[in-house]
Design a protein around this motif. Structure first.
Motif, mmCIF file in Angstrom:
data_model
loop_
_atom_site.group_PDB
_atom_site.id
_atom_site.type_symbol
_atom_site.label_atom_id
_atom_site.label_comp_id
_atom_site.label_asym_id
_atom_site.label_seq_id
_atom_site.Cartn_x
_atom_site.Cartn_y
_atom_site.Cartn_z
ATOM 1 N N ASP A 111 -2.494 6.576 -10.082
ATOM 2 C CA ASP A 111 -3.851 6.573 -9.541
ATOM 3 C C ASP A 111 -4.143 5.173 -8.979
ATOM 4 O O ASP A 111 -4.138 4.189 -9.731
ATOM 5 C CB ASP A 111 -4.853 6.911 -10.649
ATOM 6 C CG ASP A 111 -6.290 6.901 -10.141
ATOM 7 O OD1 ASP A 111 -6.489 7.072 -8.915
ATOM 8 O OD2 ASP A 111 -7.201 6.724 -10.966
ATOM 9 N N VAL A 112 -4.369 5.086 -7.671
ATOM 10 C CA VAL A 112 -4.595 3.792 -7.034
ATOM 11 C C VAL A 112 -5.923 3.218 -7.520
ATOM 12 O O VAL A 112 -6.985 3.834 -7.381
ATOM 13 C CB VAL A 112 -4.606 3.922 -5.487
ATOM 14 C CG1 VAL A 112 -4.897 2.562 -4.858
ATOM 15 C CG2 VAL A 112 -3.292 4.471 -4.989
ATOM 16 N N ARG B 65 -6.944 -3.452 -5.190
ATOM 17 C CA ARG B 65 -5.985 -4.398 -4.600
ATOM 18 C C ARG B 65 -6.412 -5.832 -4.908
ATOM 19 O O ARG B 65 -7.602 -6.129 -5.060
ATOM 20 C CB ARG B 65 -5.891 -4.190 -3.096
ATOM 21 C CG ARG B 65 -7.175 -4.506 -2.342
ATOM 22 C CD ARG B 65 -7.096 -4.083 -0.901
ATOM 23 N NE ARG B 65 -8.331 -4.419 -0.181
ATOM 24 C CZ ARG B 65 -8.618 -3.976 1.044
ATOM 25 N NH1 ARG B 65 -7.778 -3.148 1.666
ATOM 26 N NH2 ARG B 65 -9.732 -4.333 1.639
ATOM 27 N N ALA C 238 0.835 -1.204 0.000
ATOM 28 C CA ALA C 238 0.000 0.000 0.000
ATOM 29 C C ALA C 238 0.866 1.249 0.000
ATOM 30 O O ALA C 238 0.613 2.202 -0.747
ATOM 31 C CB ALA C 238 -0.926 -0.026 1.219
ATOM 32 N N LYS D 288 -0.954 4.433 -1.043
ATOM 33 C CA LYS D 288 -2.243 4.187 -0.402
ATOM 34 C C LYS D 288 -2.005 3.835 1.063
ATOM 35 O O LYS D 288 -1.069 3.110 1.398
ATOM 36 C CB LYS D 288 -2.951 3.024 -1.104
ATOM 37 C CG LYS D 288 -4.216 2.514 -0.431
ATOM 38 C CD LYS D 288 -5.416 3.360 -0.749
ATOM 39 C CE LYS D 288 -6.690 2.721 -0.196
ATOM 40 N NZ LYS D 288 -7.867 3.576 -0.420
ATOM 41 N N GLU D 289 -2.853 4.324 1.921
ATOM 42 C CA GLU D 289 -2.750 3.986 3.332
ATOM 43 C C GLU D 289 -3.444 2.647 3.563
ATOM 44 O O GLU D 289 -4.619 2.475 3.203
ATOM 45 C CB GLU D 289 -3.389 5.073 4.198
ATOM 46 C CG GLU D 289 -3.186 4.835 5.689
ATOM 47 C CD GLU D 289 -3.717 6.001 6.514
ATOM 48 O OE1 GLU D 289 -3.997 5.796 7.700
ATOM 49 O OE2 GLU D 289 -3.857 7.117 5.955
ATOM 50 N N SER E 3 -1.656 0.529 -8.840
ATOM 51 C CA SER E 3 -1.945 1.899 -9.267
ATOM 52 C C SER E 3 -1.579 2.039 -10.732
ATOM 53 O O SER E 3 -0.596 1.465 -11.181
ATOM 54 C CB SER E 3 -1.174 2.910 -8.420
ATOM 55 O OG SER E 3 0.200 2.897 -8.747
ATOM 56 N N TYR F 113 -1.425 -4.103 -3.882
ATOM 57 C CA TYR F 113 -2.140 -2.932 -4.405
ATOM 58 C C TYR F 113 -1.646 -2.592 -5.800
ATOM 59 O O TYR F 113 -0.476 -2.828 -6.146
ATOM 60 C CB TYR F 113 -1.942 -1.746 -3.468
ATOM 61 C CG TYR F 113 -2.673 -1.897 -2.147
ATOM 62 C CD1 TYR F 113 -3.881 -1.249 -1.931
ATOM 63 C CD2 TYR F 113 -2.163 -2.697 -1.138
ATOM 64 C CE1 TYR F 113 -4.560 -1.384 -0.726
ATOM 65 C CE2 TYR F 113 -2.827 -2.848 0.069
ATOM 66 C CZ TYR F 113 -4.027 -2.194 0.277
ATOM 67 O OH TYR F 113 -4.714 -2.336 1.451
#
Length: 794
Positions: free
Chosen positions: A602-603, A606, A579, A584-585, A598, A596
């Motif tokens: 842009d994420v 997952r 992440a 990403k958190e 992206s 995850y």
């Protein structure tokens, strides 16, 4: 000067010697070598072994053919970015001084980076930089210091090596002489007085003397040479008492017939050498058989991805790869063959070969050498040479990756052999003095019997035969170890640490669920192509479920160890990993392993992995936990902590979110108080594997070869790991039992020898029999122990 010997080579200086630096030299060549060594700080050469050198020859014009680069290309093993690697045969290597100076060639020329000697094969493998240096310069340098290499293109292309039959010839000579000497001794045995005394006594005695000469000076010469070299190096080896016994028998027997004191002991002498050589022949044949069977080169469990003509991919073992095949090289895979790059951008790390970590970049049409590791995206290459198993094992044994993991039991064997020799010589001397006082006629028999019966050969054989046979047994069950010393270290393990992903889990049965925004066709194709380049178990699992998507050519690929991978094509990028890596958190409620994705920063979502743990993992930890501390190190989050606590032993300690450097430091911390086994998949664990006392890489039929590991375990045999460790401990017990058996034999034999009840010829028969009994005992014992593996095969 006429009576002096050369300080460098030991030859007589004669009337044309050279005096330099208060030392005598037989020629200017030896003087020059002495100057080269002393001016480059290599004077220790003469301290290790006096007069160890050989006279250099004038060879400057002899190797002009090495100016031809086509010839050089055929000879060198590696030639890339100004670095070449060559193996050369050096027939004049003969002692420890030779090894020392040849492994310090870098002090003679700065272009030489590494030089390794294989003493039994009399070869040297040299890595050197070609800027202001060349193969010809290397050869001339070696020739100038007395180590002229033997170079023949015909020899280099030969697959079969010459068989050394010298032992067979010596055994034949000793056997022939022994039979004839026994025949000439019959009149004395049967007390045929008239025939013996009146006519042929002198003739028969001198015939026995004549037959003993080739036995002593040809058949038995190896024992004298070995004993002399040992004493010259101030070492008492096991051949000292043998050589002393043979020499004593020969001199005493010769004196007897010269002064007509008797017929001597020529029958005992020739019998002694014959039975010694017979035992040596048996040992050599047996050990050669074991060495052949345990040769891990035949079983190397590394596979490569080969492209079929239809474009489909298949995993094949590397020794099935043929010239002309198209194969894929993924990120962090070792290139197993010399090949031509067809597709992709090569970013090759040749540090496995040269020690230089700077990457080399290659484009389509350029040559790639075996031993390099691809750091970038996936490559498609065409094979130029079939796979050389021996070349890959050279990488595994490269000094760049060697670590001082000293074998305690090997040094114990050497120590016992040395002390035993001193004890035997002391007992022989005291017993001889005693009999010289009370019954001088018995003194010689006692002296020779003690020296012969108490030879520590059996002790010296215990460890190599036990460990060699166990290495063979492990190899049959797909557990491949670097060398026998690994077994000894494995027997001392008290702590075992496991990686999780790819080690405890299998990528064959993962259940994968995607959560997030749907990926476009282009993004999915880019994702698959990026995954195709990676060797991480999670990447391979994802790649397998995306088989229906198209493959494109990447413009850029990067793999950040322990974090994730990134691919770029047509101004678009995709990231796959943790992440944090994709920006990403991570969700605190996440309890499963997740990768995850992206696209263009842009994420998107997952992939959640429902990890499937290998069958029997709980049993493995249960068995190991009874005798040692256990731990799990994982780069993933702790979402599966509770599941692992249910599966694994209660004693197991767990650490999550571990980077590769964290794993290494964790192992280092444990080693302050423990002997540590590290089991990983050979990717993110390379540092921890190298740091541990024993590092084992688990292989799942992919090319994850790591020179940092001490052994490779086929993933299908994971269940057997506790048994392998127990067998290692049992092997050490077998060695100790062999020592005890040999000690009992020697105590009994010494009693009869010291009291004068043991004839030298009987002792000569019993001594090799003791060695053979040790070989039989260790082989039978280890084979019996190995049968336990068959009973629990999967």
């Amino acid at each position: 000067m006429a009576d002096s010997t050369c300080y460098h080579c030991g030859d007589d200086c004669g009337n044309h010697g050279v005096r330099f630096d208060d030392k005598d030299f037989c020629c200017n060549g030896c003087k020059t070598v002495y100057e080269i060594f002393t001016s480059n700080g290599l004077a220790t050469y003469y301290e290790i072994e006096a007069k160890a050198g050989t006279t250099p020859n004038e060879i400057r014009k002899k190797y002009d053919f090495l100016d031809n680069q086509e010839i050089v290309e055929q000879l060198v093993e590696f030639n890339e970015e100004g670095v070449q690697v060559i193996s050369l045969s050096i027939p004049t290597i003969h002692c420890s001084s030779c090894i020392w100076v040849l492994e310090n060639l870098n002090r003679l020329h700065p272009a030489i980076t590494v030089s390794q000697v294989d003493f039994p094969q009399k070869t040297i493998r040299v890595t050197y930089k070609t800027e202001d240096f060349s193969l010809k310069a290397l050869v001339l340098l070696l020739g100038s210091i007395g180590y002229e290499p033997y170079i023949s293109l015909e020899e280099y292309n030969k697959k079969d090596k010459k068989v050394d039959r010298s032992l067979i010839y010596k055994l034949g000579v000793a056997g022939f002489a022994f039979g004839n000497v026994m025949l000439f001794s019959f009149p004395e045995y049967f007390e045929v007085q008239e025939f013996w005394l009146d006519q042929y006594k002198v003739v028969f005695r001198w015939l026995m003397f004549a037959f003993s000469l080739p036995v002593v000076f040809y058949a038995g010469q190896d024992y004298f040479i070995s004993a002399y070299k040992g004493l010259r190096s101030k070492l008492l080896n096991i051949d000292v008492p043998i050589a002393l016994g043979v020499l004593t028998l020969f001199l005493r027997s010769t004196i007897d017939i010269v002064f007509n004191l008797g017929s001597g002991f020529f029958d005992s002498l020739t019998g002694l050498v014959f039975f010694l050589l017979l035992g040596k022949f048996f040992q050599q044949r047996t050990y050669a058989y074991l060495s052949f069977e345990r040769d891990y080169k035949s079983y190397f469990p590394i596979a490569i991805t080969r492209l079929k003509s239809s474009g489909e991919e298949e995993n094949v073992q590397i020794y099935n790869v043929e010239v002309g095949d198209r194969i894929l090289i993924r990120s962090h895979e070792i290139i197993p063959v010399d090949a031509i790059l067809i597709k992709g951008h090569a970013e090759i790390d040749y540090s496995f070969v040269t020690g230089e970590s700077e990457a080399v970049f290659r484009e389509s049409g350029e040559k790639l050498f075996a031993g390099g590791k691809q750091l970038g995206d996936v490559l498609e290459v065409e094979v130029l040479k079939s796979v050389s198993q021996s070349y890959l094992t050279q990488l595994w044994g490269n000094s760049i990756f060697s670590k001082d993991k000293v074998s305690h039991f090997q040094s114990l064997t050497d120590s016992i052999g040395k002390r035993f020799t001193i004890t035997v010589l002391t007992i022989a001397t005291l017993a001889t003095v005693f009999w010289l006082i009370y019954l001088p006629s018995m003194a010689l028999n006692v002296f020779t019997s003690v020296l012969i019966i108490a030879c520590p050969c059996a002790i010296a054989l215990a460890a190599p035969f036990t460990l060699g046979n166990m290495l063979r047994i492990f190899g049959k069950h797909k557990f491949y170890l670097k060398n026998a010393n690994v077994i000894e270290r494995l027997a001392k393990i008290d702590t075992a640490i496991f990686d999780k992903t790819g080690t405890l889990t299998t990528n064959q049965k993962d259940a994968i669920v995607y959560e997030g925004m749907e990926l476009t066709e282009e993004e999915t194709a880019l994702l698959k192509t990026t995954l195709r380049a990676s060797n991480h178990p999670l990447s391979r699992s994802l790649y397998d479920i995306l088989k229906s998507n198209a493959i494109m050519t990447l413009d850029e690929f990067q793999e950040h160890t322990g974090k994730g991978i990134e691919g770029r094509a047509k101004q678009h990028s995709i990231k796959v990993g943790s992440a944090a890596y994709v920006g990403k958190e991570a969700s605190p409620s996440m309890t499963s392993t997740a990768v995850y994705v992206s696209a263009d920063e842009d994420v998107k979502g997952r992939f959640v992995f429902k990890n499937t743990y290998r069958e029997g993992i709980g049993g493995i930890f249960g068995e190991l936990g009874a005798d040692m501390d256990l731990g799990v190190l994982s780069g993933d989050n702790d979402g599966e902590r509770q599941l692992l606590q249910q599966i694994l032993s209660e004693k197991t300690e767990m650490a999550f979110n571990q980077k590769p450097e964290d794993k290494l430091e964790y192992i280092k911390g444990l080693q302050r108080a423990h002997t540590v086994l590290m089991v990983g998949d050979g990717l993110n664990d390379a540092g921890a594997l190298a740091q541990s006392d024993v590092g084992i890489a688990v292989s799942e039929n992919i090319n994850v070869f790591s020179p940092a590991c001490d052994g490779i375990l086929d993933a299908t045999k994971m269940k057997l790991l506790p048994k392998f460790i127990k067998l290692s401990k049992s092997s050490v017990k077998v060695i100790k039992m062999s020592f005890l058996l040999s000690l009992c034999y020697n105590v009994v034999g010494l009693y009869f020898a010291v009291t004068g009840q043991l004839q030298p010829v009987i002792a000569a028969i019993l001594m090799p029999l003791s060695s053979i009994s040790i070989v039989v005992f260790t082989t039978v014992a280890t084979n019996y122990l190995g049968k336990g593996l068959k009973n629990i095969e999967i």
